[in-house]
Write an enzyme that holds these catalytic residues in place. Structure first.
Site, mmCIF file in Angstrom:
data_model
loop_
_atom_site.group_PDB
_atom_site.id
_atom_site.type_symbol
_atom_site.label_atom_id
_atom_site.label_comp_id
_atom_site.label_asym_id
_atom_site.label_seq_id
_atom_site.Cartn_x
_atom_site.Cartn_y
_atom_site.Cartn_z
ATOM 1 N N ARG A 63 -22.972 6.040 11.527
ATOM 2 C CA ARG A 63 -22.498 4.943 10.669
ATOM 3 C C ARG A 63 -23.597 4.589 9.645
ATOM 4 O O ARG A 63 -23.306 4.264 8.500
ATOM 5 C CB ARG A 63 -22.159 3.701 11.482
ATOM 6 C CG ARG A 63 -21.968 2.451 10.621
ATOM 7 C CD ARG A 63 -21.342 1.263 11.323
ATOM 8 N NE ARG A 63 -21.751 1.040 12.688
ATOM 9 C CZ ARG A 63 -22.887 0.462 13.070
ATOM 10 N NH1 ARG A 63 -23.781 0.072 12.169
ATOM 11 N NH2 ARG A 63 -23.157 0.293 14.358
ATOM 12 N N TYR A 115 -5.669 -3.116 -10.409
ATOM 13 C CA TYR A 115 -4.858 -2.560 -9.318
ATOM 14 C C TYR A 115 -4.361 -3.693 -8.409
ATOM 15 O O TYR A 115 -5.089 -4.650 -8.145
ATOM 16 C CB TYR A 115 -5.703 -1.551 -8.529
ATOM 17 C CG TYR A 115 -5.122 -1.177 -7.194
ATOM 18 C CD1 TYR A 115 -5.853 -1.364 -6.010
ATOM 19 C CD2 TYR A 115 -3.847 -0.656 -7.098
ATOM 20 C CE1 TYR A 115 -5.321 -1.051 -4.776
ATOM 21 C CE2 TYR A 115 -3.296 -0.334 -5.869
ATOM 22 C CZ TYR A 115 -4.037 -0.530 -4.713
ATOM 23 O OH TYR A 115 -3.491 -0.227 -3.495
ATOM 24 N N ASP A 186 -14.691 -0.418 -12.745
ATOM 25 C CA ASP A 186 -13.893 0.468 -11.904
ATOM 26 C C ASP A 186 -13.438 1.629 -12.790
ATOM 27 O O ASP A 186 -12.622 1.445 -13.686
ATOM 28 C CB ASP A 186 -12.690 -0.296 -11.335
ATOM 29 C CG ASP A 186 -11.910 0.547 -10.321
ATOM 30 O OD1 ASP A 186 -11.326 -0.028 -9.387
ATOM 31 O OD2 ASP A 186 -11.903 1.797 -10.477
ATOM 32 N N LYS A 211 -8.713 9.157 -5.416
ATOM 33 C CA LYS A 211 -8.035 9.627 -6.610
ATOM 34 C C LYS A 211 -8.683 10.882 -7.172
ATOM 35 O O LYS A 211 -8.736 11.909 -6.531
ATOM 36 C CB LYS A 211 -7.977 8.482 -7.620
ATOM 37 C CG LYS A 211 -7.513 7.139 -7.035
ATOM 38 C CD LYS A 211 -6.142 7.227 -6.401
ATOM 39 C CE LYS A 211 -5.602 5.901 -5.907
ATOM 40 N NZ LYS A 211 -6.382 5.210 -4.876
HETATM 41 C C1 LIG Z 1 -3.443 3.375 -4.662
HETATM 42 C C2 LIG Z 1 -3.625 3.019 -5.925
HETATM 43 N N1 LIG Z 1 -4.768 2.550 -6.409
HETATM 44 C C3 LIG Z 1 -5.960 2.382 -5.644
HETATM 45 C C4 LIG Z 1 -7.100 1.805 -6.446
HETATM 46 C C5 LIG Z 1 -8.166 1.177 -5.780
HETATM 47 C C6 LIG Z 1 -8.203 1.075 -4.257
HETATM 48 O O1 LIG Z 1 -8.553 2.331 -3.723
HETATM 49 P P1 LIG Z 1 -8.120 2.762 -2.234
HETATM 50 O O2 LIG Z 1 -8.944 4.021 -1.988
HETATM 51 O O3 LIG Z 1 -6.630 3.030 -2.283
HETATM 52 O O4 LIG Z 1 -8.477 1.617 -1.307
HETATM 53 C C7 LIG Z 1 -9.217 0.655 -6.520
HETATM 54 N N2 LIG Z 1 -9.239 0.721 -7.882
HETATM 55 C C8 LIG Z 1 -8.208 1.294 -8.555
HETATM 56 C C9 LIG Z 1 -8.242 1.316 -10.054
HETATM 57 C C10 LIG Z 1 -7.119 1.862 -7.858
HETATM 58 O O5 LIG Z 1 -6.102 2.416 -8.553
HETATM 59 C C11 LIG Z 1 -2.548 3.162 -6.950
HETATM 60 O O6 LIG Z 1 -2.725 2.561 -8.054
HETATM 61 O O7 LIG Z 1 -1.565 3.880 -6.686
#
Ligand SMILES: C=C(NCc1c(COP(=O)(O)O)cnc(C)c1O)C(=O)O
Length: 403
Positions: A63, A115, A186, A211
């Site tokens: 961890r 988001y 972001d 992503k």
């Molecule tokens: C799952 C999606 N977004 C996650 C996302 C997140 C969150 O990421 P996660 O790995 O899904 O927890 C943070 N910032 C942006 C710009 C994002 O698009 C979506 O837009 O479909």
């Protein structure tokens, strides 16, 4: 550009500033014993000690740190021109950890279009640990109007999810730094290949690695990259204490995905450019949001801030015919998959108002342009002609000949 010592694997070409070479080699030391060119997956959760408190190597407990996470973090730091990078269990975990790093009573200014999950944390979780978040519709123009004595952070998504607004990072960072405020960007929608926010004055860049960075829709992960030694101490403490860390296997997968990011990002941009042009020419479309189009209201920012003015693989558009048409459009596609998420090799389509941003109140959604007829597309790396033809035939079925 990276201040972190990047290991040049024995026999590998010396690492240069060029992205592709760094993507393939950064954080990829050859095994000193076997010479293995690709790192092994170290699943062990604990590491032997030769005497009490004297571990064999640099690792004690997975961890806290492990070889695969170290290698992935080194690679991301190199590609984001950062001294440090820290990986977390998801992009949302990065958001939560950064907000939790702020003192009780802090204030954050955020762009309005973020988001849905980020909006959820900002509005339903942060207050519990004493952090207040306010949203500003035009952050570049009025960020100074929103600055309070307790403002500690400005949170930017550029491009924003899902309306693809752009923010001039340098302009906001200049205003923020006059007041000792940090700027987080972001960069999920573009990836380090297309944009490096730290080069434009941001203090921290974050990604949902889920992503583009991993790029194959088989890992949920997040990462933050930055240069501050103080932030490294604070965030690495929270990374360990909070424990929202990725598995070594996921780090290995994400590191492998990262090695082809430049190829995937280029293909996705070619595809999104073609699809955006076809949508803009269609009589069935009200408007298109794509930073690669000359018609985008912030096109000058894209040219200034994005590699070669690239638009990236994400776009959204408003379809004529309202919510029914947006749903019929999604159901009429053959190649695109109707699903949340983005940035993978497969093209995805979704309706933010009922999917990724459903948790945001309708009036707030529509105030930033998230109407029921808004459709978001993540272009993958399929053939451009196929993706464009699929969109056009689906428009006809959805708008002209609705069932
Ligand atoms: C799952 C999606 N977004 C996650 C996302 C997140 C969150 O990421 P996660 O790995 O899904 O927890 C943070 N910032 C942006 C710009 C994002 O698009 C979506 O837009 O479909």
């Amino acid at each position: 550009f990276s201040k972190a010592p990047i290991e040049t694997p024995p026999g590998a070409p010396s690492l240069t500033h060029r992205f592709g070479t760094m993507a393939v080699h950064a954080g990829s030391p050859h095994d000193p014993v076997t010479g293995a060119v690709i790192e092994s997956i170290s699943l062990s959760t604990t590491f032997a000690q030769t005497a009490v408190g004297k571990p064999v190597g640099k690792y004690e407990y997975s961890r806290s740190s492990n070889p695969n996470r170290d290698n992935f973090e080194t690679a991301v730091a190199a590609l984001e021109h950062a001294k440090y990078a820290l990986a977390f269990a998801s992009g949302s975990a990065v958001t939560a950890t950064i907000l939790q790093s702020l003192d009780f009573g802090s204030h954050v200014i955020s762009v309005s279009d973020v988001y849905g999950g980020t909006h959820r944390y900002f509005t339903q979780c942060a207050k519990a640990h004493g952090v207040e978040v306010t949203f500003t519709p035009e952050i570049e123009i009025d960020v100074r109007d929103h600055i309070q004595k307790n403002t500690k952070l400005i949170w930017i998504e550029t491009p924003s999810n899902p309306t693809l607004r752009l923010v001039d990072i340098r302009a906001v960072a200049t205003a923020a730094h006059e007041h000792g405020i940090k700027v987080v960007v972001d960069n999920t929608f573009l990836s380090p290949y297309v944009q490096n926010p730290l080069d434009h004055g941001a203090d921290v860049v974050v990604h949902s690695v889920t992503k583009y960075i991993n790029g194959h829709s088989d890992v949920v992960m997040g990462v933050a990259a930055f240069n501050s030694d103080k932030l490294q101490e604070r965030l690495s403490f929270l990374q360990n204490a909070g424990g929202a860390v990725p598995s070594p296997h996921d780090c290995w997968l994400a590191h492998r995905g990262l090695k082809t990011l430049h190829l995937r990002a280029r293909e996705a941009t070619i595809n999104a450019t073609s699809v955006a042009q076809a949508l803009a020419a269609s009589p069935h479309v009200i408007s298109v949001n794509y930073p690669g189009s000359d018609s985008h209201p912030h096109r000058k920012i894209a040219i200034k801030q994005h590699r070669d003015g690239m638009g990236g693989g994400m776009l959204s558009f408003r379809i004529k015919g309202g919510e029914g048409a947006s749903e019929r459009f999604c159901q009429s596609l053959n190649i695109y998959v109707l699903a949340e998420s983005l940035g993978g090799v497969e093209s995805l389509v979704e309706v933010p108002s009922t999917m990724t941003h459903a948790g945001i109140p309708k009036d707030q959604r529509e105030a930033v342009g998230i109407f029921d007829d808004l459709v978001r597309i993540s272009c993958g790396i399929e053939d451009s002609e196929d993706l464009t033809a699929d969109v056009l035939q689906a428009l006809e079925k959805a708008v002209v000949f609705p069932k």
